[in-house]
Design a protein around this motif. Structure first.
Motif, PDB file in Angstrom:
ATOM      1  N   HIS A 187      14.087 -23.659  16.969  1.00  0.00           N
ATOM      2  CA  HIS A 187      13.159 -23.918  18.078  1.00  0.00           C
ATOM      3  C   HIS A 187      13.241 -22.760  19.073  1.00  0.00           C
ATOM      4  O   HIS A 187      13.686 -22.939  20.209  1.00  0.00           O
ATOM      5  N   PRO A 188      12.821 -21.556  18.657  1.00  0.00           N
ATOM      6  CA  PRO A 188      12.897 -20.401  19.566  1.00  0.00           C
ATOM      7  C   PRO A 188      12.023 -20.618  20.796  1.00  0.00           C
ATOM      8  O   PRO A 188      11.006 -21.322  20.740  1.00  0.00           O
ATOM      9  N   LYS A 189      12.416 -20.004  21.902  1.00  0.00           N
ATOM     10  CA  LYS A 189      11.658 -20.162  23.138  1.00  0.00           C
ATOM     11  C   LYS A 189      10.265 -19.555  23.025  1.00  0.00           C
ATOM     12  O   LYS A 189       9.327 -20.006  23.672  1.00  0.00           O
ATOM     13  N   GLN A 190      10.121 -18.509  22.173  1.00  0.00           N
ATOM     14  CA  GLN A 190       8.810 -17.901  21.947  1.00  0.00           C
ATOM     15  C   GLN A 190       8.559 -17.864  20.437  1.00  0.00           C
ATOM     16  O   GLN A 190       8.745 -16.826  19.783  1.00  0.00           O
ATOM     17  N   PRO A 191       8.172 -18.989  19.865  1.00  0.00           N
ATOM     18  CA  PRO A 191       7.975 -19.038  18.408  1.00  0.00           C
ATOM     19  C   PRO A 191       6.796 -18.166  17.970  1.00  0.00           C
ATOM     20  O   PRO A 191       5.847 -17.943  18.725  1.00  0.00           O
ATOM     21  N   THR A 192       6.877 -17.651  16.755  1.00  0.00           N
ATOM     22  CA  THR A 192       5.797 -16.836  16.191  1.00  0.00           C
ATOM     23  C   THR A 192       4.615 -17.743  15.854  1.00  0.00           C
ATOM     24  O   THR A 192       4.773 -18.778  15.205  1.00  0.00           O
ATOM     25  N   GLN A 193       3.414 -17.335  16.271  1.00  0.00           N
ATOM     26  CA  GLN A 193       2.218 -18.122  16.000  1.00  0.00           C
ATOM     27  C   GLN A 193       1.705 -17.815  14.590  1.00  0.00           C
ATOM     28  O   GLN A 193       1.964 -16.734  14.037  1.00  0.00           O
ATOM     29  N   PRO A 194       0.960 -18.755  13.968  1.00  0.00           N
ATOM     30  CA  PRO A 194       0.473 -18.557  12.594  1.00  0.00           C
ATOM     31  C   PRO A 194      -0.275 -17.238  12.392  1.00  0.00           C
ATOM     32  O   PRO A 194      -0.043 -16.532  11.413  1.00  0.00           O
ATOM     33  N   LYS A 195      -1.173 -16.881  13.322  1.00  0.00           N
ATOM     34  CA  LYS A 195      -1.924 -15.643  13.163  1.00  0.00           C
ATOM     35  C   LYS A 195      -1.001 -14.433  13.239  1.00  0.00           C
ATOM     36  O   LYS A 195      -1.216 -13.432  12.548  1.00  0.00           O
ATOM     37  N   GLU A 196       0.019 -14.494  14.119  1.00  0.00           N
ATOM     38  CA  GLU A 196       0.975 -13.399  14.201  1.00  0.00           C
ATOM     39  C   GLU A 196       1.764 -13.284  12.907  1.00  0.00           C
ATOM     40  O   GLU A 196       2.086 -12.185  12.446  1.00  0.00           O
ATOM     41  N   MET A 197       2.051 -14.446  12.307  1.00  0.00           N
ATOM     42  CA  MET A 197       2.812 -14.429  11.057  1.00  0.00           C
ATOM     43  C   MET A 197       1.979 -13.844   9.914  1.00  0.00           C
ATOM     44  O   MET A 197       2.532 -13.223   8.993  1.00  0.00           O
ATOM     45  N   VAL A 198       0.658 -14.006   9.969  1.00  0.00           N
ATOM     46  CA  VAL A 198      -0.201 -13.394   8.955  1.00  0.00           C
ATOM     47  C   VAL A 198      -0.051 -11.879   8.995  1.00  0.00           C
ATOM     48  O   VAL A 198       0.022 -11.206   7.956  1.00  0.00           O
ATOM     49  N   LYS A 199       0.007 -11.329  10.205  1.00  0.00           N
ATOM     50  CA  LYS A 199       0.179  -9.885  10.333  1.00  0.00           C
ATOM     51  C   LYS A 199       1.498  -9.445   9.707  1.00  0.00           C
ATOM     52  O   LYS A 199       1.560  -8.434   9.000  1.00  0.00           O
ATOM     53  N   GLU A 200       2.595 -10.223   9.969  1.00  0.00           N
ATOM     54  CA  GLU A 200       3.878  -9.899   9.364  1.00  0.00           C
ATOM     55  C   GLU A 200       3.810 -10.032   7.839  1.00  0.00           C
ATOM     56  O   GLU A 200       4.437  -9.264   7.099  1.00  0.00           O
ATOM     57  N   TYR A 201       3.048 -10.995   7.394  1.00  0.00           N
ATOM     58  CA  TYR A 201       2.858 -11.225   5.954  1.00  0.00           C
ATOM     59  C   TYR A 201       2.169 -10.012   5.318  1.00  0.00           C
ATOM     60  O   TYR A 201       2.581  -9.507   4.263  1.00  0.00           O
ATOM     61  N   LEU A 202       1.105  -9.505   5.966  1.00  0.00           N
ATOM     62  CA  LEU A 202       0.401  -8.337   5.448  1.00  0.00           C
ATOM     63  C   LEU A 202       1.293  -7.098   5.480  1.00  0.00           C
ATOM     64  O   LEU A 202       1.239  -6.255   4.575  1.00  0.00           O
ATOM     65  N   ASN A 203       2.142  -6.993   6.519  1.00  0.00           N
ATOM     66  CA  ASN A 203       3.108  -5.889   6.567  1.00  0.00           C
ATOM     67  C   ASN A 203       4.044  -5.944   5.367  1.00  0.00           C
ATOM     68  O   ASN A 203       4.341  -4.924   4.740  1.00  0.00           O
TER      69      ASN A 203
ATOM     70  N   LEU B  16      12.163 -10.253   7.221  1.00  0.00           N
ATOM     71  CA  LEU B  16      11.887 -10.435   8.641  1.00  0.00           C
ATOM     72  C   LEU B  16      13.171 -10.411   9.465  1.00  0.00           C
ATOM     73  O   LEU B  16      13.209  -9.827  10.551  1.00  0.00           O
ATOM     74  N   VAL B  17      14.231 -11.041   8.958  1.00  0.00           N
ATOM     75  CA  VAL B  17      15.499 -11.060   9.685  1.00  0.00           C
ATOM     76  C   VAL B  17      16.156  -9.694   9.633  1.00  0.00           C
ATOM     77  O   VAL B  17      16.687  -9.196  10.635  1.00  0.00           O
ATOM     78  N   ARG B  18      16.115  -9.074   8.472  1.00  0.00           N
ATOM     79  CA  ARG B  18      16.728  -7.759   8.312  1.00  0.00           C
ATOM     80  C   ARG B  18      16.092  -6.736   9.251  1.00  0.00           C
ATOM     81  O   ARG B  18      16.765  -5.915   9.860  1.00  0.00           O
ATOM     82  N   GLU B  19      14.780  -6.808   9.373  1.00  0.00           N
ATOM     83  CA  GLU B  19      14.056  -5.862  10.231  1.00  0.00           C
ATOM     84  C   GLU B  19      13.959  -6.354  11.680  1.00  0.00           C
ATOM     85  O   GLU B  19      13.371  -5.677  12.524  1.00  0.00           O
ATOM     86  N   GLN B  20      14.530  -7.560  11.941  1.00  0.00           N
ATOM     87  CA  GLN B  20      14.510  -8.162  13.274  1.00  0.00           C
ATOM     88  C   GLN B  20      13.101  -8.270  13.841  1.00  0.00           C
ATOM     89  O   GLN B  20      12.840  -7.968  15.011  1.00  0.00           O
ATOM     90  N   ARG B  21      12.214  -8.737  13.018  1.00  0.00           N
ATOM     91  CA  ARG B  21      10.812  -8.839  13.424  1.00  0.00           C
ATOM     92  C   ARG B  21      10.485 -10.223  13.993  1.00  0.00           C
ATOM     93  O   ARG B  21       9.642 -10.340  14.885  1.00  0.00           O
ATOM     94  N   THR B  22      11.126 -11.253  13.473  1.00  0.00           N
ATOM     95  CA  THR B  22      10.882 -12.616  13.940  1.00  0.00           C
ATOM     96  C   THR B  22      12.189 -13.394  13.858  1.00  0.00           C
ATOM     97  O   THR B  22      13.155 -12.944  13.236  1.00  0.00           O
ATOM     98  N   PRO B  23      12.240 -14.578  14.496  1.00  0.00           N
ATOM     99  CA  PRO B  23      13.387 -15.450  14.259  1.00  0.00           C
ATOM    100  C   PRO B  23      13.473 -15.830  12.777  1.00  0.00           C
ATOM    101  O   PRO B  23      12.533 -15.634  12.010  1.00  0.00           O
ATOM    102  N   ARG B  24      14.582 -16.405  12.388  1.00  0.00           N
ATOM    103  CA  ARG B  24      14.784 -16.806  10.995  1.00  0.00           C
ATOM    104  C   ARG B  24      13.931 -18.033  10.689  1.00  0.00           C
ATOM    105  O   ARG B  24      13.931 -19.002  11.437  1.00  0.00           O
ATOM    106  N   TYR B  25      13.150 -17.949   9.578  1.00  0.00           N
ATOM    107  CA  TYR B  25      12.362 -19.082   9.098  1.00  0.00           C
ATOM    108  C   TYR B  25      12.693 -19.314   7.631  1.00  0.00           C
ATOM    109  O   TYR B  25      12.981 -18.359   6.890  1.00  0.00           O
ATOM    110  N   THR B  26      12.641 -20.570   7.248  1.00  0.00           N
ATOM    111  CA  THR B  26      12.855 -20.869   5.834  1.00  0.00           C
ATOM    112  C   THR B  26      11.607 -20.466   5.047  1.00  0.00           C
ATOM    113  O   THR B  26      10.503 -20.353   5.627  1.00  0.00           O
TER     114      THR B  26
END
Length: 791
Positions: free
Chosen positions: A578-594, A624-634
């Motif tokens: 429950h991060p204080k600033q969770p990644t939004q779905p659209k933001e996660m799409v960008k990480e997905y494309l990366n 994502l965790v290795r590159e420290q781009r987002t909090p850890r997600y399953t």
């Protein structure tokens, strides 16, 4: 600063005398009045005295303190509140200088109008005739306005004054003691009055001694429920004495008793103000002491001493592991108790008091009685040090709880003697805040079991460890307060285990509070189904160690199955889930494309299709965790967020690009492949060069899509560099592929009509060319269009 009790009657008396002489119509009387005015002002400045300015340095030796100067001056005022002080000296002076004054009057040098101007010099001559430092004999007890008492042949004699009370009375004589009541012997008179006509040559009347006044005061205090402390006795006795005027002190005492009951705030008394806080503190002190393995001896005899303003306790050690008859005294002062009561922190005061007291108990201060082992004092002192450290840690926990800002998050875990809350005990409970700071961490003495061998193998808590601690019920209020103050409650498997034990021990958790069982939430996030023995399927539950390891928790000095370490691990897992600033779905799409562009470029053109692969998201989670781009997600969470984001983008017709494409445009490396650095810079490259580099003269470029990408990067959109070629090509198609009728001629004219919007004409040209490319060209155009969108 001392109070000048005689100043007011002195000024009243001499103002009255001076005014009497001023009202006369002869020069001698007015001169007398003017000299009196000068004398009063010279010595009192009408009451505006300043000790700091040296106004009273004349009264005693220069080394005296300000208090001593004021006390001596107060005696001087009382002694000189009588005509004998200066009037005889004035009369003597006027008689001695009668001829001189008469001559001045005849020469009109001295008149009724200039008497005041002339009086100053004559006043200085009068002072030479009197002893201006005259003080009463040491044997006298000074009263107001020159009244006094003295002892002769073992009998008290009183010299009264008509000005002894607030309202002068020429028909009566009065005496009111003007010093410190505590300095008087009990049989000394403090108040008296009589009628002059009845006793013209002596003083007999209503007399009140100090002892009688204090007895009246005791009745007043007891009537109102106040303790008869020295402070209370003398405070009210002074009040009775001050308010008594030409009447018996008992009458005024009755009136003051009524005033105290009606307006208690007007009287600065020991009693009801302190009684309740002190009573509460004594109870709190006993409770806190018992909690930490200490005992209070003679509990029934603990009393507050209102004279010293202290409350004393007889404290001893009472833990099973150290047999001791040790006992010592400690105390608290009223002020600390009252301040703590105002702040609602009596418990913390008792804890600080006991922590300091225990810390000071070194072996040489330990006192034991009777025969005992040689090292008993040292073991007692060691136990006291342990108790002091424990209390100080608990005080730090209180501060951690008070420091929390925003939503208060608590995470908790416990160790027990078994699995059944009705038959087993809580052995240890640990509570931390959302950042893992300790709020509560206690062992408890069990009440249902003496041993727990199976559970002991897991958490290593032995009966010997638990025996020296208080029972859970002794800490129930503190635990309940923490849960009541929390906004968010977090645990791991607490719904099936911890909460049942808390409920069995009287702890109530508000069901309306935000509550997270992270074992269930982590199972949902992993999404791994498992078939039960009954044939049903549910999500697999994982141990806390597994969840903590997934999110990278550092156990530090702690270890699993210690409640404090587990509570901190649970708080960490909560922060990750429950991060204080969770990644939004659209933001996660960008990480997905990366991720796809970098590691799975073969799937760039099929982001939605490949999103069905859970194994791909497992790799993406690590990336994502290795590159420290987002909090850890399953992987399951990532898959859900990406698919939701792609769906939202499709619905809103938005386009998202991976970072390298955006950076390539930002850096003006305008090539089809962002990894190709051979393209010319934007400032040197013409639009035709750009089209050649990127699209190889294809005329089917979707400039709307391209310009959307450029707009995203903040670069001005391009104008189609092949506009004229497209228009010419469309015109050629019309000429060769269509019958030349009027409509075709109008279409060709429209394509080259510069008055018409270029965008509309290009749209028609594209439509004409697309309509011609029915077979291979159409297929090729469609494929290119798809490729462009994917980029």
């Amino acid at each position: 600063m001392a109070k000048l009790k005689n100043l007011r009657p002195f000024l009243q008396y001499w103002d009255q005398k001076a005014n009497f002489y001023d009202e006369q119509v002869d020069v001698y009387s007015k001169l007398t009045g003017a000299i009196i005015h000068d004398w009063v002002y010279d010595y009192t400045k009408d009451g505006d005295l300043s000790v700091a300015n040296g106004d009273l340095d004349w009264i005693v030796d220069g080394s005296a303190t300000d208090e001593q100067k004021l006390a001596a001056f107060d005696q001087w005022l009382g002694f000189n509140t009588t005509e004998d002080a200066i009037v005889p000296a004035i009369e003597y002076y006027l008689n001695e200088h009668h001829d001189e004054i008469e001559q001045e009057i005849q020469n009109q040098e001295l008149t009724l109008e200039n008497v005041t101007d002339d009086s100053a010099e004559r006043y200085m001559d009068v002072l030479e005739l009197i002893n201006d430092e005259r003080l009463p004999d040491e044997g006298r007890i000074l009263g107001y306005a020159g009244s006094y008492a003295y002892k002769r042949n073992s009998e008290w004699q009183i010299q009264g004054s008509e000005n002894a009370f607030d309202e002068p009375d020429e028909q009566n004589l009065g005496y009111k003691f003007a010093g410190n009541l505590k300095d008087l012997p009990d049989d000394a008179p403090v108040y008296a009055f009589t009628n002059k006509a009845v006793v013209p040559n002596g003083f007999v009347g209503f007399v009140t001694t100090k002892q009688e006044l204090l007895e009246q005061t005791e009745d007043v205090l007891q009537l109102n429920g106040y303790p008869t402390t020295d402070h209370n006795l003398y405070e009210i006795a002074e009040e009775i004495l001050d308010k008594s005027n030409w009447t018996n002190t008992g009458v005024k005492a009755a009136g003051i008793a009524v005033n105290i009951s009606r307006y208690p705030e007007d009287f600065k008394l020991d009693g009801p103000v302190e009684n309740k806080p002190l009573e509460d503190y004594i109870k709190q002190f006993a409770t806190v002491a018992d909690r930490y393995g200490l005992t209070l001896n003679n509990k029934c005899n603990i009393e507050a001493n209102y004279d010293t303003r202290e409350v004393w306790f007889d404290v001893g050690l009472a833990v099973p592991s150290v047999e001791s008859n040790e006992s010592h005294f400690t105390y608290a002062v009223f002020y600390d108790v009252l301040e703590a009561a105002k702040a609602g922190k009596l418990e913390q005061l008792a804890m600080r008091h006991l922590a300091k007291d225990a810390e000071e108990m070194t072996p040489d201060l330990v006192q034991t009685f009777g025969e005992h082992e040689s090292d008993l004092e040292e073991r007692i002192a060691t136990k006291y040090q342990e108790i002091s450290a424990e209390i100080q840690q608990d005080l730090a926990d209180y501060q951690n709880l008070e420091k929390q800002t925003g939503p208060k998050v608590i995470s908790y875990d416990m160790e027990t003697t078994g699995l059944n809350p009705d038959q087993d005990d809580i052995l240890k409970l640990s509570i931390v805040d959302g950042d893992g700071h300790e709020l509560f961490n206690k062992f408890f003495k069990p009440t249902k079991k003496d041993e727990w061998s199976e559970a002991e193998k897991v958490h290593k808590i032995t009966p010997e460890i638990a025996m020296d601690h208080a029972e859970f019920k002794d800490w129930q209020k503190q635990v309940q307060r923490i849960f009541d103050q929390a906004d968010v409650i977090v645990g791991y498997n607490q719904r099936h285990f911890d909460d049942r034990f808390l409920a069995a021990n009287g702890i109530k958790i508000d069901p309306a509070k935000e509550n997270h069982d992270l074992m269930l939430e982590y199972a949902q996030a992993v999404g791994e189904p498992v078939q039960l023995k009954n044939g049903k399927t549910q999500l697999r539950w994982f141990k806390l160690e597994r969840a903590a390891a997934f999110y990278g928790h550092d156990w530090g000095q702690g270890k699993a199955h210690d409640s404090l370490a587990d509570a901190r691990a649970t708080a960490f897992v909560y922060q990750q889930m429950h991060p204080k600033q969770p990644t939004q779905p659209k933001e996660m799409v960008k990480e997905y494309l990366n991720y796809l562009h970098r590691y799975k470029p073969q799937y760039e053109n099929a982001p939605m299709g490949i999103s069905t692969s859970l194994s791909l998201f497992k790799e993406m989670s690590d990336y994502l965790v290795r590159e420290q781009r987002t909090p850890r997600y399953t992987p399951r969470q990532l898959q859900s967020m990406v698919r939701q984001g792609l769906t939202e983008l499709e619905q809103t017709k938005e386009t998202v690009y991976h970072d390298e494409r955006v950076e390539a445009v930002k850096n003006k490396i305008l090539t089809d492949d962002p990894t190709d650095t051979g393209g010319k810079s934007y400032v040197d490259e013409t639009p035709e060069d750009f089209m050649q580099t990127v699209f190889s003269q294809r005329l089917d470029v979707d400039f709307k899509e391209l310009n959307d990408a450029l707009k995203e990067t903040g670069i001005e959109p391009f104008t189609d560099p092949y506009a004229e070629k497209k228009l010419d090509r469309a015109t050629q198609v019309l000429k060769t592929d269509y019958a030349q009728d009027q409509s075709i001629k109008q279409a060709m004219d429209y394509l080259h009509d510069e008055k018409q919007p270029l965008a509309k004409r290009l749209e028609m040209a594209t439509s004409i060319m697309t309509g011609r490319q029915v077979k291979q060209p159409a297929k090729s155009m469609t494929k290119t269009h798809k490729s462009t969108r994917s980029r």
